[in-house]
Scaffold this active site. Sequence first.
Site, PDB file in Angstrom:
ATOM      1  N   LYS A  42       0.806  -1.179   0.000  1.00 47.01           N
ATOM      2  CA  LYS A  42       0.000   0.000   0.000  1.00 47.01           C
ATOM      3  C   LYS A  42       0.859   1.256   0.000  1.00 47.01           C
ATOM      4  O   LYS A  42       0.416   2.327  -0.383  1.00 47.01           O
ATOM      5  CB  LYS A  42      -0.897   0.056   1.239  1.00 47.01           C
ATOM      6  CG  LYS A  42      -1.933  -0.993   1.333  1.00 47.01           C
ATOM      7  CD  LYS A  42      -2.749  -0.812   2.613  1.00 47.01           C
ATOM      8  CE  LYS A  42      -3.627  -1.990   2.870  1.00 47.01           C
ATOM      9  NZ  LYS A  42      -4.297  -1.909   4.163  1.00 47.01           N
ATOM     10  N   ASP A  99       7.562   2.605  -1.987  1.00 48.77           N
ATOM     11  CA  ASP A  99       7.732   3.718  -1.070  1.00 48.77           C
ATOM     12  C   ASP A  99       9.126   3.742  -0.469  1.00 48.77           C
ATOM     13  O   ASP A  99       9.767   4.772  -0.408  1.00 48.77           O
ATOM     14  CB  ASP A  99       6.661   3.709   0.029  1.00 48.77           C
ATOM     15  CG  ASP A  99       6.598   2.408   0.821  1.00 48.77           C
ATOM     16  OD1 ASP A  99       7.259   1.419   0.432  1.00 48.77           O
ATOM     17  OD2 ASP A  99       5.860   2.362   1.819  1.00 48.77           O
ATOM     18  N   ASP A 102      14.165  -1.108   2.107  1.00 46.18           N
ATOM     19  CA  ASP A 102      14.747  -1.329   3.424  1.00 46.18           C
ATOM     20  C   ASP A 102      15.704  -2.515   3.329  1.00 46.18           C
ATOM     21  O   ASP A 102      16.872  -2.348   3.008  1.00 46.18           O
ATOM     22  CB  ASP A 102      13.622  -1.556   4.431  1.00 46.18           C
ATOM     23  CG  ASP A 102      14.087  -1.573   5.879  1.00 46.18           C
ATOM     24  OD1 ASP A 102      15.271  -1.318   6.142  1.00 46.18           O
ATOM     25  OD2 ASP A 102      13.249  -1.843   6.759  1.00 46.18           O
ATOM     26  N   ARG A 164      -0.104   6.832   7.460  1.00 45.12           N
ATOM     27  CA  ARG A 164       0.013   6.959   6.004  1.00 45.12           C
ATOM     28  C   ARG A 164      -0.443   8.331   5.514  1.00 45.12           C
ATOM     29  O   ARG A 164       0.032   8.834   4.517  1.00 45.12           O
ATOM     30  CB  ARG A 164      -0.838   5.905   5.293  1.00 45.12           C
ATOM     31  CG  ARG A 164      -0.319   4.514   5.365  1.00 45.12           C
ATOM     32  CD  ARG A 164      -1.129   3.612   4.423  1.00 45.12           C
ATOM     33  NE  ARG A 164      -0.986   2.219   4.745  1.00 45.12           N
ATOM     34  CZ  ARG A 164       0.024   1.449   4.355  1.00 45.12           C
ATOM     35  NH1 ARG A 164       0.988   1.964   3.629  1.00 45.12           N
ATOM     36  NH2 ARG A 164       0.073   0.184   4.690  1.00 45.12           N
TER      37      ARG A 164
END
Length: 173
Positions: A42, A99, A102, A164
Amino acid sequence: MKQFEKRILFDSDAIAVRVKELGAEISAKYPEGNLLFIGVLKGSFMFLADLVRHVTVPCCLDFVRISSYGNDTVSSGKLDIVMDIRLPVKDRNVILVDDIVDTGLTLSEYRKRLEKESPRSLEIAALIDKIARRERHVELDYCGFRVEEGFLVGYGLDCDERFRHLDGIYVLE
């Protein structure tokens, strides 16, 4: 519900400037278009929406939903494809959009899947490149910001589905 302190890392103005630059860079590289942006849900939804508004060539969008975090702040190391793309990638210029990078697990594994479908080109765009916990190498073609460490939220990034909605990017402390 646990309370968190948060510190601003990138405000909405800094994000807007950088996303506009990335859109211009992509448009210049692919003047013929034929672009397919694949957003990793998302977290990428805000970044992808803003990015494509700055792309001036024809493009299409699709989405994949991949989970490696669940409700935790640490990746499980296991890739779970909850929803895959529907549009074909063969002979298309594909840009996989996430987004944050990592550990690198999600993008490195999903990229391998897409490569098997013979795209004309396959690149990766990420808003945040967080390098401290990298386990798998991921070559970013378009990067918004690089950070060393910290758990980030806002502008699509979350912690257990919270934060978010924030228009900046914050570090949870």
